[in-house]
Design a protein around this motif. Structure first.
Motif, mmCIF file in Angstrom:
data_model
loop_
_atom_site.group_PDB
_atom_site.id
_atom_site.type_symbol
_atom_site.label_atom_id
_atom_site.label_comp_id
_atom_site.label_asym_id
_atom_site.label_seq_id
_atom_site.Cartn_x
_atom_site.Cartn_y
_atom_site.Cartn_z
ATOM 1 N N UNK A 1 0.838 -1.198 0.000
ATOM 2 C CA UNK A 1 0.000 0.000 0.000
ATOM 3 C C UNK A 1 0.865 1.237 0.000
ATOM 4 N N UNK A 2 0.662 2.101 0.946
ATOM 5 C CA UNK A 2 1.470 3.318 1.078
ATOM 6 C C UNK A 2 2.790 2.949 1.737
ATOM 7 N N UNK A 3 3.922 3.284 1.089
ATOM 8 C CA UNK A 3 5.204 2.870 1.666
ATOM 9 C C UNK A 3 5.640 3.790 2.804
ATOM 10 N N UNK A 4 6.702 3.357 3.504
ATOM 11 C CA UNK A 4 7.138 4.071 4.689
ATOM 12 C C UNK A 4 7.562 5.501 4.430
ATOM 13 N N UNK A 5 8.244 5.742 3.318
ATOM 14 C CA UNK A 5 8.694 7.102 3.030
ATOM 15 C C UNK A 5 7.508 8.033 2.771
ATOM 16 N N UNK A 6 6.481 7.525 2.107
ATOM 17 C CA UNK A 6 5.292 8.350 1.876
ATOM 18 C C UNK A 6 4.574 8.659 3.187
ATOM 19 N N UNK A 7 4.517 7.663 4.074
ATOM 20 C CA UNK A 7 3.909 7.907 5.384
ATOM 21 C C UNK A 7 4.703 8.958 6.144
ATOM 22 N N UNK A 8 6.030 8.822 6.138
ATOM 23 C CA UNK A 8 6.879 9.797 6.817
ATOM 24 C C UNK A 8 6.666 11.192 6.254
ATOM 25 N N UNK A 9 6.562 11.275 4.940
ATOM 26 C CA UNK A 9 6.333 12.574 4.295
ATOM 27 C C UNK A 9 5.024 13.198 4.781
ATOM 28 N N UNK A 10 3.989 12.376 4.895
ATOM 29 C CA UNK A 10 2.689 12.886 5.356
ATOM 30 C C UNK A 10 2.740 13.283 6.831
ATOM 31 N N UNK A 11 3.443 12.499 7.636
ATOM 32 C CA UNK A 11 3.575 12.829 9.063
ATOM 33 C C UNK A 11 4.273 14.174 9.223
ATOM 34 N N UNK A 12 5.359 14.364 8.490
ATOM 35 C CA UNK A 12 6.138 15.591 8.640
ATOM 36 C C UNK A 12 5.419 16.818 8.078
ATOM 37 N N UNK A 13 4.421 16.615 7.252
ATOM 38 C CA UNK A 13 3.652 17.748 6.728
ATOM 39 C C UNK A 13 2.816 18.405 7.812
ATOM 40 N N UNK A 14 2.506 17.651 8.884
ATOM 41 C CA UNK A 14 1.619 18.197 9.914
ATOM 42 C C UNK A 14 2.125 18.007 11.337
ATOM 43 N N UNK A 15 3.198 17.253 11.535
ATOM 44 C CA UNK A 15 3.579 16.875 12.895
ATOM 45 C C UNK A 15 5.090 16.676 13.021
#
Length: 229
Positions: A59-73
Motif C-alpha cells: 500500500x502506502x510505503x514508509x517514506x510516503x507515510x513519513x512525508x505525510x507525518x512531517x507535513x503536519x507533525x
C-alpha cells in the motif's frame, strides 16, 4: 515515559510481535499496523508519541507515510529498513526521520532507542531552563522551540537535539562520532556518521540565510562541526 503511545508499522507479523512485546514490557502502549493504509488510519485517529516505521510496506510505503507525518507533525519517527545502502537511509533522514535501524536488528537495541528518543523529547525537567540566544537566534530547551527573529523554526526532535547540543558549546568543534555519542547515545559501530551530516544539512536549510555559506554551523574539514555563536 511510562504509558506513552508507540505505533509499530511493519508487514512482518513476527517483527511486529517481537517489537511490540519489548515495548510493552517497558511500559508503553503499543498499536500495530501491517500496511501503510492502516498506519495512516491509526495516525489520524489517535496520534502516537512515537512511530516505529518500516520503509517497505504494502500500500502506502514508509517514506510516503513519513512525508505525510512531517507535513503536519513533529512526532518522532524511527525507520526500519532491510536496505543497507546509505542512499536509502539518507532518504528517510532527509524527510525528517529521527533515527533508523537496519534489519536484522536486536529488539532490545530498538527498544533502547525508542526509550532514548522519548526520554530526550519528554524529560523537560532535566533540560536547562536557560534559553540560548545569539544574534536573533533563540533556542529554548524547555519549550523545545527555536526562533529566528520573530519566526518559529520547525525542527524535528532530533534536529532540535543536534542544534541545542552544538549551540550549548559555541566555538567548540565536535566530530560526528562525538555528536552520535552525545545526541543519539550511539556510536559509529551502530550508527552511520552520515546521519549527523544529514541532520546538520537539514538544520542549515531551516536556519541559514544561505545554507552554502552557513552563519551558524560551520564545517571544520576533517574534524566535524562547530556552532559559531
Amino acid at each position: 515515559m511510562t504509558g506513552t503511545r508507540v505505533l509499530v508499522v511493519d508487514d512482518e507479523p513476527t517483527v511486529r510481535e517481537v517489537v511490540a512485546g519489548y515495548l510493552r514490557r517497558d511500559g508503553h502502549q503499543v498499536a500495530e499496523a501491517a500496511d501503510g493504509n492502516r498506519a495512516l488510519e491509526l495516525l489520524e485517529a489517535e496520534p502516537p508519541d512515537l512511530v516505529v516505521l518500516d520503509m517497505m510496506l504494502p500500500g502506502v510505503n514508509g517514506l510516503d507515510i513519513l512525508r505525510r507525518v512531517r507535513a503536519t507533525s513533529q512526532i518522532p519517527v524511527i525507520m526500519l529498513t532491510a536496505r543497507a545502502e546509505e542512499s536509502d537511509r539518507v532518504a528517510g533522514l532527509e524527510l525528517g526521520a529521527d533515527d533508523y535501524v537496519v534489519k536484522p536488528f536486536s529488539p532490545r537495541e530498538l527498544a533502547a532507542r525508542v526509550n532514548g528518543v522519548l526520554r530526550r523529547v519528554g524529560n523537560k525537567e532535566s533540560a536547562s531552563p536557560q534559553k540560548i540566544e545569539f544574534d536573533g537566534l533563540s533556542i529554548d530547551p524547555l519549550a523545545r522551540e527555536v526562533r529566528l527573529g520573530d519566526e518559529v523554526i520547525e525542527l524535528t526532535p532530533k534536529e532540535f537535539d543536534v542544534l541545542a547540543f552544538l549551540a550549548a558549546s559555541p566555538r567548540q568543534v565536535f566530530s560526528r562520532a562525538q555528536v552520535l555519542e552525545q545526541v543519539w547515545q550511539s556510536s559509529p559501530d551502530w550508527q552511520d556518521p552520515a546521519t549527523v551530516t544529514v541532520h546538520v544539512r537539514r538544520i542549515r536549510n531551516k536556519i541559514e540565510a544561505d545554507p552554502e555559506k552557513p552563519r551558524w554551523i560551520s564545517t571544520v574539514w576533517g574534524v566535524g562541526y562547530r556552532f559559531e555563536g
